[in-house]
Design a protein around this motif. Structure first.
Motif, short mmCIF file in Angstrom:
data_model
loop_
_atom_site.label_atom_id
_atom_site.label_comp_id
_atom_site.label_asym_id
_atom_site.label_seq_id
_atom_site.Cartn_x
_atom_site.Cartn_y
_atom_site.Cartn_z
N GLU A 63 0.84 -1.20 0.00
CA GLU A 63 0.00 0.00 0.00
C GLU A 63 0.87 1.25 0.00
O GLU A 63 0.62 2.21 -0.73
N THR A 64 1.93 1.24 0.79
CA THR A 64 2.85 2.38 0.85
C THR A 64 3.57 2.59 -0.48
O THR A 64 3.70 3.72 -0.95
N ILE A 65 4.03 1.51 -1.08
CA ILE A 65 4.71 1.62 -2.38
C ILE A 65 3.77 2.19 -3.43
O ILE A 65 4.15 3.08 -4.20
N LEU A 66 2.56 1.69 -3.47
CA LEU A 66 1.59 2.22 -4.43
C LEU A 66 1.35 3.71 -4.21
O LEU A 66 1.39 4.51 -5.15
N ARG A 67 1.14 4.09 -2.97
CA ARG A 67 0.82 5.47 -2.64
C ARG A 67 1.99 6.42 -2.88
O ARG A 67 1.79 7.54 -3.34
N GLU A 68 3.21 5.98 -2.60
CA GLU A 68 4.36 6.89 -2.64
C GLU A 68 5.21 6.80 -3.90
O GLU A 68 6.00 7.70 -4.15
N ASN A 69 5.08 5.73 -4.68
CA ASN A 69 6.03 5.54 -5.79
C ASN A 69 5.42 5.34 -7.16
O ASN A 69 6.15 5.32 -8.15
N VAL A 70 4.12 5.17 -7.27
CA VAL A 70 3.51 4.89 -8.57
C VAL A 70 2.92 6.17 -9.15
O VAL A 70 2.20 6.90 -8.47
N ILE A 71 3.27 6.43 -10.41
CA ILE A 71 2.75 7.59 -11.13
C ILE A 71 2.05 7.09 -12.38
O ILE A 71 2.56 6.22 -13.08
N GLN A 72 0.89 7.64 -12.66
CA GLN A 72 0.16 7.27 -13.87
C GLN A 72 0.83 7.87 -15.09
O GLN A 72 1.32 9.00 -15.05
N GLU A 74 0.30 8.05 -19.53
CA GLU A 74 -0.57 7.75 -20.67
C GLU A 74 0.22 7.99 -21.96
O GLU A 74 0.82 9.06 -22.14
N HIS A 75 0.22 7.00 -22.86
CA HIS A 75 0.87 7.17 -24.15
C HIS A 75 0.07 8.18 -24.97
O HIS A 75 -1.12 7.97 -25.21
N VAL A 76 0.72 9.27 -25.36
CA VAL A 76 0.03 10.28 -26.16
C VAL A 76 0.53 10.29 -27.60
O VAL A 76 -0.19 10.70 -28.50
N GLU A 77 1.76 9.85 -27.81
CA GLU A 77 2.33 9.70 -29.14
C GLU A 77 3.24 8.48 -29.10
O GLU A 77 3.43 7.87 -28.06
N GLU A 78 3.84 8.17 -30.24
CA GLU A 78 4.67 6.96 -30.31
C GLU A 78 5.77 6.94 -29.26
O GLU A 78 5.98 5.95 -28.59
N ASN A 79 6.48 8.03 -29.09
CA ASN A 79 7.59 8.06 -28.13
C ASN A 79 7.35 9.06 -27.00
O ASN A 79 8.30 9.58 -26.43
N LYS A 80 6.10 9.35 -26.69
CA LYS A 80 5.80 10.31 -25.64
C LYS A 80 4.79 9.73 -24.66
O LYS A 80 3.83 9.08 -25.05
N VAL A 81 5.06 10.01 -23.39
CA VAL A 81 4.16 9.58 -22.32
C VAL A 81 3.80 10.80 -21.50
O VAL A 81 4.68 11.59 -21.11
N LEU A 82 2.52 10.99 -21.23
CA LEU A 82 2.06 12.07 -20.38
C LEU A 82 1.97 11.54 -18.96
O LEU A 82 1.23 10.58 -18.69
N LEU A 83 2.76 12.11 -18.05
CA LEU A 83 2.74 11.68 -16.66
C LEU A 83 1.72 12.48 -15.88
O LEU A 83 1.57 13.68 -16.09
N ARG A 84 1.03 11.80 -14.98
CA ARG A 84 0.00 12.44 -14.15
C ARG A 84 0.29 12.17 -12.67
O ARG A 84 -0.37 11.34 -12.05
N PRO A 85 1.28 12.87 -12.12
CA PRO A 85 1.58 12.65 -10.71
C PRO A 85 0.47 13.22 -9.81
O PRO A 85 -0.11 14.25 -10.13
N ARG A 86 0.19 12.55 -8.73
CA ARG A 86 -0.76 13.06 -7.76
C ARG A 86 -0.09 14.17 -6.94
O ARG A 86 1.12 14.20 -6.80
N LYS A 87 -0.87 15.08 -6.39
CA LYS A 87 -0.30 16.19 -5.62
C LYS A 87 0.55 15.69 -4.46
O LYS A 87 1.53 16.32 -4.10
N SER A 88 0.18 14.58 -3.89
CA SER A 88 0.93 14.06 -2.74
C SER A 88 2.35 13.64 -3.12
O SER A 88 3.21 13.52 -2.25
N LEU A 90 4.23 15.35 -5.45
CA LEU A 90 5.00 16.51 -5.87
C LEU A 90 5.72 17.11 -4.67
O LEU A 90 5.14 17.35 -3.62
N LEU A 91 7.02 17.36 -4.85
CA LEU A 91 7.84 17.92 -3.79
C LEU A 91 8.40 19.27 -4.25
O LEU A 91 8.51 19.54 -5.43
N ASP A 92 8.76 20.08 -3.28
CA ASP A 92 9.41 21.34 -3.62
C ASP A 92 10.77 21.04 -4.22
O ASP A 92 11.50 20.17 -3.76
N ASN A 93 11.14 21.80 -5.25
CA ASN A 93 12.42 21.63 -5.88
C ASN A 93 13.48 22.39 -5.08
O ASN A 93 13.40 23.60 -4.91
#
Length: 104
Positions: A63-72, A74-88, A90-93
Motif C-alpha cells: 500500500e505504501t509503495i503504491l501510494r508513494e512511488n507509482v505515477i500514472q 498515458e501514451h500520447v504519441e509513439e515516443n511520448k508519455v504524459l505523466l500524471r503525478p498526484r499532488k501528494s 510533488l515535492l518542492d524543488n
C-alpha cells in the motif's frame, strides 16, 4: 484491536489507495482489484498469528509503495508519455549545492 479488524482495515486501505493511484484507468483499477481480492481470498483460512502479522506487514508495504512511488502515465504519441503525478507526490524543488547546509 482484533486481527479480523486489522485485516479488514488493510484490505479497505489497499482498495482506497488503488482507487486513488489508478484513477481514470479502468484496466489498471480492475487488475489491481482482482489481485487484491485474490491474495486476500487465497489466505482467508490462515490461522497462524505470526503468518497473519507477516502478511499484514507485506500488505502495508504494498500500500505504501503504491501510494508513494507509482505515477500514472498515458501514451500520447509513439515516443511520448504524459505523466500524471498526484499532488501528494510533488515535492518542492531544492537547488543543488556543493556545500552542505548546517542543521542547527
Amino acid at each position: 484491536m482484533g486481527t479480523r479488524v486489522k485485516v479488514l482495515r488493510v484490505f479497505k486501505d489497499l482498495h482506497k489507495t488503488r482507487r486513488d493511484v489508478f484513477r481514470d484507468d479502468d484496466r489498471a483499477l480492475t487488475a489491481a482489484r482482482l489481485k487484491i481480492n485474490e491474495e486476500f481470498k487465497k489466505h482467508k483460512n490462515e490461522t497462524s498469528e505470526d503468518n497473519i502479522k507477516e502478511m499484514l506487514k507485506m500488505a502495508r508495504a504494498v500500500e505504501t509503495i503504491l501510494r508513494e512511488n507509482v505515477i500514472q502515465g498515458e501514451h500520447v504519441e509513439e515516443n511520448k508519455v504524459l505523466l500524471r503525478p498526484r499532488k501528494s507526490l510533488l515535492l518542492d524543488n531544492v537547488p543543488y549545492s556543493d556545500t552542505p547546509r548546517n542543521k542547527t
